[in-house]
Design an enzyme around this catalytic site. Structure first.
Site, PDB file in Angstrom:
ATOM      1  N   ASN A 181     -10.614   0.347   2.052  1.00 55.83           N
ATOM      2  CA  ASN A 181      -9.160   0.419   1.965  1.00 55.83           C
ATOM      3  C   ASN A 181      -8.783   0.521   0.492  1.00 55.83           C
ATOM      4  O   ASN A 181      -8.852  -0.459  -0.246  1.00 55.83           O
ATOM      5  CB  ASN A 181      -8.534  -0.815   2.607  1.00 55.83           C
ATOM      6  CG  ASN A 181      -7.010  -0.749   2.634  1.00 55.83           C
ATOM      7  OD1 ASN A 181      -6.393   0.010   1.884  1.00 55.83           O
ATOM      8  ND2 ASN A 181      -6.396  -1.549   3.487  1.00 55.83           N
ATOM      9  N   HIS A 193      -2.145  19.852   6.565  1.00 56.71           N
ATOM     10  CA  HIS A 193      -3.020  18.756   6.160  1.00 56.71           C
ATOM     11  C   HIS A 193      -2.290  17.418   6.304  1.00 56.71           C
ATOM     12  O   HIS A 193      -1.096  17.314   6.010  1.00 56.71           O
ATOM     13  CB  HIS A 193      -3.478  18.941   4.705  1.00 56.71           C
ATOM     14  CG  HIS A 193      -4.124  20.256   4.438  1.00 56.71           C
ATOM     15  ND1 HIS A 193      -5.393  20.569   4.870  1.00 56.71           N
ATOM     16  CD2 HIS A 193      -3.653  21.361   3.798  1.00 56.71           C
ATOM     17  CE1 HIS A 193      -5.689  21.797   4.491  1.00 56.71           C
ATOM     18  NE2 HIS A 193      -4.665  22.301   3.852  1.00 56.71           N
ATOM     19  N   CYS A 201       0.805  -1.226   0.000  1.00 55.83           N
ATOM     20  CA  CYS A 201       0.000   0.000   0.000  1.00 55.83           C
ATOM     21  C   CYS A 201       0.837   1.274   0.000  1.00 55.83           C
ATOM     22  O   CYS A 201       0.290   2.365  -0.155  1.00 55.83           O
ATOM     23  CB  CYS A 201      -0.940  -0.001   1.210  1.00 55.83           C
ATOM     24  SG  CYS A 201      -2.105  -1.378   1.212  1.00 55.83           S
ATOM     25  N   HIS A 208      12.457   1.553   5.315  1.00 62.57           N
ATOM     26  CA  HIS A 208      12.234   0.126   5.083  1.00 62.57           C
ATOM     27  C   HIS A 208      12.884  -0.647   6.231  1.00 62.57           C
ATOM     28  O   HIS A 208      14.088  -0.548   6.453  1.00 62.57           O
ATOM     29  CB  HIS A 208      12.874  -0.274   3.745  1.00 62.57           C
ATOM     30  CG  HIS A 208      12.337  -1.556   3.179  1.00 62.57           C
ATOM     31  ND1 HIS A 208      12.296  -2.726   3.901  1.00 62.57           N
ATOM     32  CD2 HIS A 208      11.818  -1.852   1.951  1.00 62.57           C
ATOM     33  CE1 HIS A 208      11.781  -3.681   3.154  1.00 62.57           C
ATOM     34  NE2 HIS A 208      11.475  -3.187   1.964  1.00 62.57           N
ATOM     35  N   HIS A 237     -14.588   5.154   4.983  1.00 60.51           N
ATOM     36  CA  HIS A 237     -16.025   4.915   5.020  1.00 60.51           C
ATOM     37  C   HIS A 237     -16.616   4.855   3.615  1.00 60.51           C
ATOM     38  O   HIS A 237     -17.428   3.968   3.314  1.00 60.51           O
ATOM     39  CB  HIS A 237     -16.716   6.024   5.825  1.00 60.51           C
ATOM     40  CG  HIS A 237     -18.201   5.868   5.922  1.00 60.51           C
ATOM     41  ND1 HIS A 237     -19.071   6.424   4.990  1.00 60.51           N
ATOM     42  CD2 HIS A 237     -18.987   5.213   6.819  1.00 60.51           C
ATOM     43  CE1 HIS A 237     -20.319   6.119   5.320  1.00 60.51           C
ATOM     44  NE2 HIS A 237     -20.292   5.388   6.412  1.00 60.51           N
ATOM     45  N   HIS A 282      -2.716   6.844   5.295  1.00 57.75           N
ATOM     46  CA  HIS A 282      -3.230   5.676   4.587  1.00 57.75           C
ATOM     47  C   HIS A 282      -4.415   5.066   5.330  1.00 57.75           C
ATOM     48  O   HIS A 282      -4.315   4.698   6.503  1.00 57.75           O
ATOM     49  CB  HIS A 282      -2.124   4.642   4.433  1.00 57.75           C
ATOM     50  CG  HIS A 282      -2.609   3.290   4.001  1.00 57.75           C
ATOM     51  ND1 HIS A 282      -3.403   3.117   2.888  1.00 57.75           N
ATOM     52  CD2 HIS A 282      -2.435   2.047   4.532  1.00 57.75           C
ATOM     53  CE1 HIS A 282      -3.688   1.829   2.756  1.00 57.75           C
ATOM     54  NE2 HIS A 282      -3.121   1.165   3.739  1.00 57.75           N
TER      55      HIS A 282
END
Length: 467
Positions: free
Chosen positions: A399, A362, A192, A276, A395, A366
Site C-alpha cells: 500500500n 486506463h 491516501c 467528502h 504486490h 488506489h
C-alpha cells in the site's frame, strides 16, 4: 482588437470614404457601443477561461537504496515475532492478514524498522521523509534539466500523518535553495487521497499565476505510523492492518501552465472531482488515529471502511459522470430508468451503473488492499486488465498510500500502454472520508522516464495472483 468593427466598412466601401468620414464614423455612438460590447466580451472570455495545466513529468521513489530494506513476508513475520511488544494473538492476526493481502516479497520499509528494537523516533521519521522526497526530486530534476529548482513558482508537499515543524515543504525549499517568493504549502492528515488534493491545490494556484511551474510531492511516513501495541478488545485487527499493508512511497510531479510546454508535456489535466462525506459520523471515524489503553498511538480502521468507500465512490461518479460519459451512456445515467424501477417496483433491483470503460482507456485505483481493489472492480464492472496495474502495484510495493496511483501510471507507461489521446482515471480514497478522481489526457505516446521504479522488474509482470 478595437479596430475589428471598422474592417468590414473599410473592405466594402474604400472608395467612398475619406479621412473626415472615418473621423465621423469613429465618433458614431453606435460604433462606440459596438466596440465597448466587443471589449466586454473579450474581458469576460479572458477572466473566465481556465488555463490548461500540463503534467510534464513525474518521478517515483527508487526502492533499491541503502536506507531501504526488502521485506519478504517470512522476514516480516520473523522480525515481528522478535518484538517484545507483540503477543501471540497479534502475531497470528498479522500472519493471516499478510497471507491474504496480495502483497509480495519485494516490498521495502526503512531499515530502522527491521532491527530488534525499531527506531520510532522523530529523527528516524524525518530521515525517512528526507530520503524518499529527495530521491524522487533528484530524479525529477535530472530528467528535466531545463527546469531548475529556482524556476519553481508553486510547491505543494503532502504527507498523510507526518507533519513536523519546520514543514516538509520548508525542508524541500532548504535542500534545493528555492526562491523566497515560492508559494509553498504543506498538507497533512488527509490520508491516501491527499495526492489528488495536492494536485487540485496546485491546479488552482496555476489558474492565478501565469507562466508558472509547480511541483507536487506526495508521500507517507512508515516510521511515524508504526504501531507496536496489542490492544485486544477492538483494535488488534484495526490498528495492525496498516502496519501490515503500508510500505515506503513518494512521488514528485512537475506541472506547468505555460502554453509553450504543451509540445513536451505527457498529459493535460482534464477534470478533478473531490467528494467528502465527513459529515457522516461513521465515515468520519472509519479511519481514525488514536491511542490504545497503553497510550500507544496507531491508526484504527473500522469495519465500515469498505462500505464508506463505496458510498463516497457513488457520490463521486455522480459528479464525474456528466463530465466524461458519452451522450448515449449519459442519457441512461441521467434518466436513471433502472433507479426508478428499483424504487417503485422492485426494491431488490440493483441501480444502473454507467459503463466508464466508454470514457476511459486506463484506470488507476488506489492500491489500498486486495479487498478495496476487488470492490471497486466489482462496482465499476471492470475487467482483470483494467485493474492489473493496481494489483501489480500492491504486490510489488504494498500500500503506497497517496503515491499508489502514480506507481500504477508508471506501470502502464513502462508497459507502453499509454498512447496519444488516451484518458486516464485516477481514483483515490482517504480518511475523512474522501473519494477523489483525477482525469488526465495523454498528449503523446508516453514512454517511461529514466530510472522508472519498474525498471528491471517489469518483464515478470503481470503475475498470477490468488484473488
Amino acid at each position: 482588437f478595437c479596430l475589428i468593427p471598422l474592417m468590414p466598412i473599410i473592405i466594402l466601401k474604400p472608395s467612398h470614404m475619406n479621412s473626415n468620414d472615418f473621423h465621423q464614423l469613429w465618433l458614431h455612438p453606435h460604433l462606440n457601443l459596438l466596440i465597448l460590447f466587443a471589449i466586454l466580451l473579450f474581458t469576460i472570455f479572458k477572466m473566465t477561461r481556465r488555463r490548461q495545466v500540463y503534467l510534464l513529468d513525474f518521478s517515483c521513489y527508487n526502492h533499491h537504496l541503502p536506507h531501504s530494506s526488502s521485506l519478504t513476508l517470512d522476514k516480516y513475520m520473523n522480525t515481528c515475532k522478535l518484538y517484545s511488544t507483540y503477543n501471540d494473538a497479534s502475531i497470528e492476526f498479522m500472519d493471516k492478514i499478510l497471507k491474504r493481502s496480495g502483497i509480495g516479497d519485494d516490498t521495502t520499509v526503512p531499515t530502522t524498522l527491521t532491527s530488534l528494537r525499531p527506531d520510532l523516533s522523530l529523527a528516524a521519521s524525518r530521515k525517512e521523509a528526507e530520503d524518499m522526497i529527495f530521491d524522487a526530486l533528484d530524479n525529477l530534476f535530472a530528467n528535466n534539466v531545463d527546469v531548475e529548482p529556482v524556476d519553481i513558482d508553486v510547491l505543494v508537499v503532502n504527507s498523510g500523518t507526518f507533519s513536523p515543524p519546520p514543514s516538509l515543504s520548508a525542508m524541500v525549499m532548504n535542500k534545493y535553495k528555492m526562491r523566497n517568493n515560492v508559494r509553498s504549502f504543506n498538507l497533512s492528515g488527509m490520508g491516501c487521497s491527499s495526492g489528488l488534493i495536492a494536485i487540485d491545490l496546485a491546479n488552482n494556484m496555476l489558474q492565478v499565476y501565469k507562466n508558472s511551474y509547480a511541483i507536487v510531492v506526495t508521500t507517507e511516513n512508515i516510521t511515524n505510523n508504526f504501531y507496536p501495541g496489542n490492544k485486544k478488545q477492538m483494535l488488534v485487527p484495526q490498528m495492525l492492518v496498516p502496519v501490515c499493508l503500508f510500505r515506503q512511497n513518494c512521488t514528485a510531479i512537475l506541472l506547468s501552465n505555460r502554453s509553450s510546454d504543451r509540445w513536451r508535456a505527457k498529459y493535460k489535466l482534464a477534470h478533478l472531482v473531490r467528494t467528502h462525506i465527513g459529515a457522516d459520523d461513521l465515515a468520519f471515524r472509519c479511519v481514525y488515529q488514536e491511542e490504545d489503553d497503553d497510550g500507544i498511538t496507531g491508526i484504527a480502521l473500522s469495519k465500515d471502511v469498505v462500505v464508506m468507500a463505496g458510498n463516497a465512490l457513488r457520490r463521486n461518479i455522480t459528479t464525474l459522470g456528466p463530465l466524461v460519459l458519452p451522450l448515449r451512456e449519459l442519457l441512461q445515467f441521467a434518466f436513471a430508468v433502472m433507479f426508478v424501477a428499483k424504487k417503485l417496483f422492485n426494491p431488490n433491483m440493483k441501480g444502473y451503473v454507467p459503463n466508464f470503460k466508454l470514457a476511459f482507456e486506463h484506470f488507476c485505483i488506489h492500491a489500498g488492499g486486495k479487498t478495496v481493489i476487488n470492490e471497486i472492480q466489482k462496482k465499476l464492472r471492470l475487467s482483470a486488465d483494467d485493474v492489473e496495474a493496481s494489483r501489480m502495484t500492491l504486490h510489488r510495493f504494498g500500500n503506497a498510500s497517496s503515491s499508489s496511483i502514480w506507481y500504477e501510471l508508471a506501470y502502464k507507461e513502462c508497459k507502453g500502454k499509454v498512447l496519444k489521446g488516451d484518458r486516464v482515471w485516477q481514483i483515490a480514497f482517504g480518511s475523512g472520508f474522501k473519494c477523489n478522481s483525477g482525469v488526465w489526457v495523454a498528449l503523446m505516446d508516453v514512454k517511461p522516464c529514466p530510472n522508472n521504479l519498474w525498471e528491471g522488474c517489469i518483464s515478470k509482470y503481470p503475475i498470477h495472483l490468488d484473488l
